[in-house]
Design a protein around this motif. Structure first.
Motif, mmCIF file in Angstrom:
data_model
loop_
_atom_site.group_PDB
_atom_site.id
_atom_site.type_symbol
_atom_site.label_atom_id
_atom_site.label_comp_id
_atom_site.label_asym_id
_atom_site.label_seq_id
_atom_site.Cartn_x
_atom_site.Cartn_y
_atom_site.Cartn_z
ATOM 1 N N ILE A 38 -12.441 1.066 -4.298
ATOM 2 C CA ILE A 38 -12.614 2.485 -4.642
ATOM 3 C C ILE A 38 -12.214 2.745 -6.095
ATOM 4 O O ILE A 38 -12.981 3.368 -6.840
ATOM 5 N N ALA A 67 -9.010 -2.406 4.962
ATOM 6 C CA ALA A 67 -8.977 -1.015 4.488
ATOM 7 C C ALA A 67 -8.082 -0.882 3.256
ATOM 8 O O ALA A 67 -8.428 -0.175 2.299
ATOM 9 N N HIS A 117 -9.285 0.375 -0.376
ATOM 10 C CA HIS A 117 -8.596 1.526 -0.960
ATOM 11 C C HIS A 117 -7.961 1.194 -2.313
ATOM 12 O O HIS A 117 -8.021 1.999 -3.245
ATOM 13 N N LYS A 118 -7.364 0.019 -2.426
ATOM 14 C CA LYS A 118 -6.649 -0.335 -3.656
ATOM 15 C C LYS A 118 -7.548 -0.941 -4.730
ATOM 16 O O LYS A 118 -7.250 -0.816 -5.912
ATOM 17 N N GLU A 156 0.825 -1.214 0.000
ATOM 18 C CA GLU A 156 0.000 0.000 0.000
ATOM 19 C C GLU A 156 0.861 1.265 0.000
ATOM 20 O O GLU A 156 0.420 2.315 -0.434
#
Length: 194
Positions: free
Chosen positions: A188, A180, A184-185, A53
């Motif tokens: 979204i 999360a 996020h990766k 990330e």
């Protein structure tokens, strides 16, 4: 440089908590290897996924490319993940610990580490040999996320060291961070492209 030492301190502090909890119950050497390998496999796989990330930040903090740090963490995590069932197989004197159980469902969840082992081997092999695989190798490499979930479930349900409140808190926090990261990766960006 200061960020690097803060990060190293945090990673070491969490490892020390895991080691402290592990040493609260001294078992036979084989059982200690089994437990330590399981706990630290979870931790290093968490760190490997976490590093994915923060690719740019890894370069700034460590002065090395992300891939190098990520691969070191992954190698340690996979090695420990292999050592865990090997030690358990010697403990039980049976290779049946490598055979996934799919039914009944509760037993599948308790023994979810078994299919997780095979999923992580596939995900890592595809990542390592990505130049020789299909162009969409990343989609297969994403198996690391369900693998982590399976490891969490396995350790939560039958992990003897997760009776400790601090370990439960650590495990849940790590699982939430990975969830999360996945959102996020992958979720979204998928919604933005629709």
């Amino acid at each position: 440089m200061e960020k690097r030492w803060h990060l190293i301190f945090l990673v070491t502090f969490i490892a020390a908590i895991i080691a402290f909890v592990l040493l609260q119950a001294i078992d036979t050497p084989l059982e200690m290897i089994d437990r330590a390998a399981g706990l630290f496999a979870y931790y290093f796989i968490f760190l490997a996924i976490l590093s994915s990330e923060y690719m740019k930040q890894m370069k700034k903090v460590f002065g090395q490319g992300f891939i190098r740090v990520h691969h070191h963490l992954a190698r340690i995590g996979i090695s420990l993940m292999l050592l865990h069932p090997i030690a358990f197989a010697f403990e039980k004197q049976s290779i049946s610990v490598f055979i996934p159980v799919f039914y009944p469902f509760m037993e599948f969840l308790e023994l979810a580490g078994r299919p997780a082992l095979y999923l992580v081997i596939i995900a890592v092999a595809v990542g390592v040999y990505r130049k020789h695989f299909i162009r969409k190798w990343k989609k297969i490499h994403y198996l690391n996320y369900p693998t982590f979930l399976l490891i969490f479930i396995h350790s939560w349900l039958i992990g003897t060291d997760l009776n400790s409140g601090i370990m439960q808190l650590l495990w849940v926090c790590m699982a939430l961070v990975i969830a999360a990261i996945f959102v996020h990766k992958h979720i979204i960006p998928l919604r933005k492209s629709m």
